[in-house]
Design an enzyme around this catalytic site. Structure first.
Site, PDB file in Angstrom:
ATOM      1  N   THR A 163       0.838  -1.200   0.000  1.00  0.00           N
ATOM      2  CA  THR A 163       0.000   0.000   0.000  1.00  0.00           C
ATOM      3  C   THR A 163       0.874   1.251   0.000  1.00  0.00           C
ATOM      4  O   THR A 163       0.364   2.368   0.037  1.00  0.00           O
ATOM      5  CB  THR A 163      -0.869   0.060   1.270  1.00  0.00           C
ATOM      6  OG1 THR A 163       0.022   0.051   2.402  1.00  0.00           O
ATOM      7  CG2 THR A 163      -1.822  -1.112   1.366  1.00  0.00           C
ATOM      8  N   ASN A 169       1.836   3.306   8.470  1.00  0.00           N
ATOM      9  CA  ASN A 169       1.202   4.546   8.025  1.00  0.00           C
ATOM     10  C   ASN A 169       0.590   4.295   6.655  1.00  0.00           C
ATOM     11  O   ASN A 169       1.252   4.395   5.626  1.00  0.00           O
ATOM     12  CB  ASN A 169       2.226   5.674   7.972  1.00  0.00           C
ATOM     13  CG  ASN A 169       2.750   5.989   9.360  1.00  0.00           C
ATOM     14  OD1 ASN A 169       2.041   6.595  10.161  1.00  0.00           O
ATOM     15  ND2 ASN A 169       3.954   5.535   9.668  1.00  0.00           N
ATOM     16  N   GLU A 170      -0.701   3.933   6.675  1.00  0.00           N
ATOM     17  CA  GLU A 170      -1.408   3.523   5.464  1.00  0.00           C
ATOM     18  C   GLU A 170      -1.794   4.752   4.638  1.00  0.00           C
ATOM     19  O   GLU A 170      -1.687   5.889   5.123  1.00  0.00           O
ATOM     20  CB  GLU A 170      -2.651   2.715   5.856  1.00  0.00           C
ATOM     21  CG  GLU A 170      -2.351   1.434   6.648  1.00  0.00           C
ATOM     22  CD  GLU A 170      -1.743   0.309   5.793  1.00  0.00           C
ATOM     23  OE1 GLU A 170      -1.152   0.579   4.724  1.00  0.00           O
ATOM     24  OE2 GLU A 170      -1.850  -0.861   6.222  1.00  0.00           O
ATOM     25  N   PRO A 171      -2.235   4.557   3.382  1.00  0.00           N
ATOM     26  CA  PRO A 171      -2.604   5.693   2.542  1.00  0.00           C
ATOM     27  C   PRO A 171      -3.526   6.671   3.281  1.00  0.00           C
ATOM     28  O   PRO A 171      -4.472   6.252   3.948  1.00  0.00           O
ATOM     29  CB  PRO A 171      -3.333   5.036   1.370  1.00  0.00           C
ATOM     30  CG  PRO A 171      -2.718   3.681   1.274  1.00  0.00           C
ATOM     31  CD  PRO A 171      -2.415   3.276   2.686  1.00  0.00           C
ATOM     32  N   THR A 188      -2.688  -4.917   3.480  1.00  0.00           N
ATOM     33  CA  THR A 188      -1.671  -5.214   4.492  1.00  0.00           C
ATOM     34  C   THR A 188      -2.061  -6.466   5.274  1.00  0.00           C
ATOM     35  O   THR A 188      -1.228  -7.347   5.512  1.00  0.00           O
ATOM     36  CB  THR A 188      -1.525  -4.007   5.443  1.00  0.00           C
ATOM     37  OG1 THR A 188      -1.192  -2.866   4.651  1.00  0.00           O
ATOM     38  CG2 THR A 188      -0.473  -4.240   6.491  1.00  0.00           C
TER      39      THR A 188
END
Ligand code: F6R
Length: 629
Positions: A163, A169-171, A188
């Site tokens: 991602t 720290n995702e989108p 993830t």
């Protein structure tokens, strides 16, 4: 410990690449990339110790850093590298999660590093996933305070998720984010499930923020494997955006990326190096493979079939040098088009000779890493090989037991109970939870074997030619391979003496199983070659792809057309793997089932050939020559 080069200096000296906004080092293999990073960390640890200072390391978990930690442990044991003056902070920890649980990152760090070096346990900091929710904000603030009290992080190691995340720290995460509780992206969760026995991981995690990471004095992003190549390109060459939080590293004054060749595959330096200037000035030169890559790239880029490309198209797209080298667009076009034409064949194991309806029968052995890769990736070719009268065997390398859900097993047991009643069989457990984990695993493998027999029959492969290798590495938590894995493959090879081998070259498999299966197969073949086996000399090898990724246009050495009826037959074979439909929600944020993905890929390959100016097919399965054979 022998002093080693400063990796950051090394990258700086290699000169700027205008497309790469994060300075990048590419190493041929994953092992070499991991070693480069391990030695950089070791160099810093030793330098700080020599200067009488503590060294503060920021550490990551996941599959990527495992080889880095292995090397650090080796340096400690064999070269005296000491961690007595080291303090560590880890990026993240699942939530909720006790440190003893199988998926705990604290446990991962103990098992992979801390338990094997002389670090003071009190100096290792991993966020605590076992705290009540109400205590989380204070715990996160305290973690940040401890980093500050330690004087900040000297070097932070990060991986990158598909991602684009660094840490978790995702989108959407802000560049200023700090340590906090976050929710994981579906991709993830899908990617990380197979790393954990039982596949259960929480949907949330505690993680350092992007802002926290950017405060480290140095950051190294390590990315390995073909499945990372698209996101690696976005992070290194794309804009800085919170859609790909790794791209924030571009803003850091001392951040670098270290990649293996597979992860670097989408970088401009690899996929269109002519855009960086004439190859002669980059120390390279044109050869057949590059000419093919460039002309196909040009056709797709300019939206014209190969035979319609003109001199001006070459010149306008950075291929002036190629035009000069190749003589004219006419000659270049023809050369590449003929090569493309030569890849198409409906006779995967050879054409029939004059006046014959079928070719001379050959013994063919297909290696399928998981029990369904054969039909997913080359189901049409498999059916053709059988229909054309060849003796087709399939070797299923791993049991596939990891990928059968509890739910699916419960449903199977329900049926067994009913049938036991009908058939008068005594004692079937009332509930799947009453079946031991070991037996559940055996049953899961049995489920997959029965699906294999059913799917293979659709393609025309008899049950007696389905070989289940049950490679031992797959049954181990750490996926360690040994001689027994290679021996199982060699035994089959020597008993069958195949004339043609198909193997899975789909290294984008996020679970790594395909990569291991291919390495083992290569080891087995090399051992046969070294032993002077005659069969290897007469055997040709092909690599297929398909479940996760496909070959690039210029990599295709053979394209096998499928008729609309063959597309349906292949679909029917894939659907026999019913247990895998349960996996659909976990396919990495892509809710399509395997048969849909397989069809999309073979249609895309057909569309590619059409765009390049060749005929229009319903679908194409593609193969690349396997240099090992
Ligand atoms: C792990 C972490 C993650 C991983 C990333 C890549 O501590 O923070 O960002 O680095 O998900 O995972 P692998 O290495 O398993 O591909």
């Amino acid at each position: 410990m022998t002093p080693r080069h400063d990796l950051f200096d090394l990258i700086a000296q290699s000169g700027a690449n205008p497309c790469e906004k994060l300075p990048t080092l590419v190493r041929p293999t994953a092992a070499e990339a991991a070693l480069a990073v391990a030695h950089e960390i070791a160099r810093l640890v030793a330098a700080q110790a020599a200067a009488g200072r503590r060294c503060v390391l920021g550490l990551a978990t996941g599959s990527t850093p495992i080889a880095v930690y292995r090397e650090l442990v080796r340096l400690h044991r064999e070269e005296g590298l000491s961690f007595k003056h080291v303090t560590t902070f880890n990026l993240d920890e699942y939530y909720p999660c006790a440190p003893t649980e199988a998926h705990s990152y604290r446990r991962f760090m103990q098992e992979n590093l801390f338990d094997h070096i002389d670090i003071d346990p009190a100096q290792t900091h991993v966020l605590d996933g076992s705290l009540p929710r109400a205590s989380v904000p204070a715990h996160c603030a305290d973690f940040e305070a401890r980093i500050r009290a330690a004087g900040g992080i000297d070097i932070q190691l990060v991986g990158i998720g598909r991602t684009g995340h660094i840490a978790f720290n995702e989108p959407g995460a802000s560049g200023a984010s700090r340590t906090r509780l976050v929710t994981l992206h579906a991709t993830t969760i899908a990617d990380n499930r197979p790393l954990v026995p039982g596949g259960n991981i929480p949907a949330q995690s505690l993680t350092m923020g992007v802002g926290t990471i950017l405060e480290a004095r140095r950051v190294v992003m390590l990315a390995l494997g073909q499945h990372k190549r698209a996101i690696v390109r976005a992070a290194i060459e794309g804009p800085v955006t919170n859609e790909v939080t790794a791209s924030f590293l571009q803003n850091h004054p001392a951040a670098i990326a270290v990649l293996d060749e597979a992860a670097a595959g989408d970088l401009t330096r690899v996929h269109a190096p002519w855009l960086l200037g004439p190859l002669s000035l980059q120390g390279g030169q044109w050869n057949d493979a590059l000419v093919r890559q460039a002309v196909i790239w040009l056709a797709l880029e300019s939206g014209k079939p190969i035979l319609k490309l003109e001199d001006g198209d070459y010149a306008r797209h950075g291929l002036e040098e190629l035009l000069a080298y190749g003589g004219s667009s006419y000659e270049l076009n023809l050369r590449v088009f003929r090569a493309l034409q030569a890849t198409v064949s409906g006779w995967p194991a050879g054409r029939p000779s004059e006046g014959q309806a079928k070719p001379a029968p050959r013994r063919v052995l297909v290696f399928s890493p998981h029990p369904d890769d054969d039909v997913i990736s080359m189901g049409g070719t498999l059916a053709r090989l059988c229909a054309q009268g060849h003796e087709v065997h399939v070797a299923y390398q791993v049991s596939g037991a990891n990928a059968v859900s509890r739910d699916f097993m419960a449903r199977q047991l329900d049926f067994v109970r009913e049938s036991a009643g009908v058939l008068g069989v005594a004692r079937v457990p009332a509930d799947i939870d009453q079946v031991s984990a070991e037996h559940r695993r055996e049953l899961a493998a049995a489920v997959r074997r029965s699906e294999v027999r059913s799917a293979a029959a659709v393609a025309g492969v008899p049950a007696a030619r389905c070989h289940f290798l049950n490679l031992p590495f797959y049954e181990r938590l750490d996926r360690r391979t040994d001689e027994a894995d290679v021996a199982a493959i060699r035994t089959l090879l020597t008993s069958l003496k195949p004339e043609q081998i198909y193997a899975a070259g789909d290294l984008a498999d996020p679970h790594g199983t395909h990569r291991i299966c291919l390495e083992l197969l290569e080891a087995a073949i090399r051992a046969e070659q070294a032993a002077g086996a005659v069969w290897v000399k007469n055997c040709e090898g092909w690599l297929y792809r398909g479940a996760w990724d496909d070959w690039r246009a210029h990599e295709i050495d053979r394209a096998i057309p499928l008729s609309p009826a063959e597309v349906l037959l292949k679909r029917r074979a894939i659907l026999r793997h019913q247990s895998q439909k349960d996996e659909t929600p976990f396919l990495g944020g892509d809710a399509r089932e395997f048969w849909q993905r397989a069809e999309a890929r073979t249609q895309a390959a057909a569309e590619l050939y059409r765009k390049l100016g060749w005929a229009e097919y319903a679908a194409l399965e593609t193969l690349a020559r396997w240099p090992v054979l």
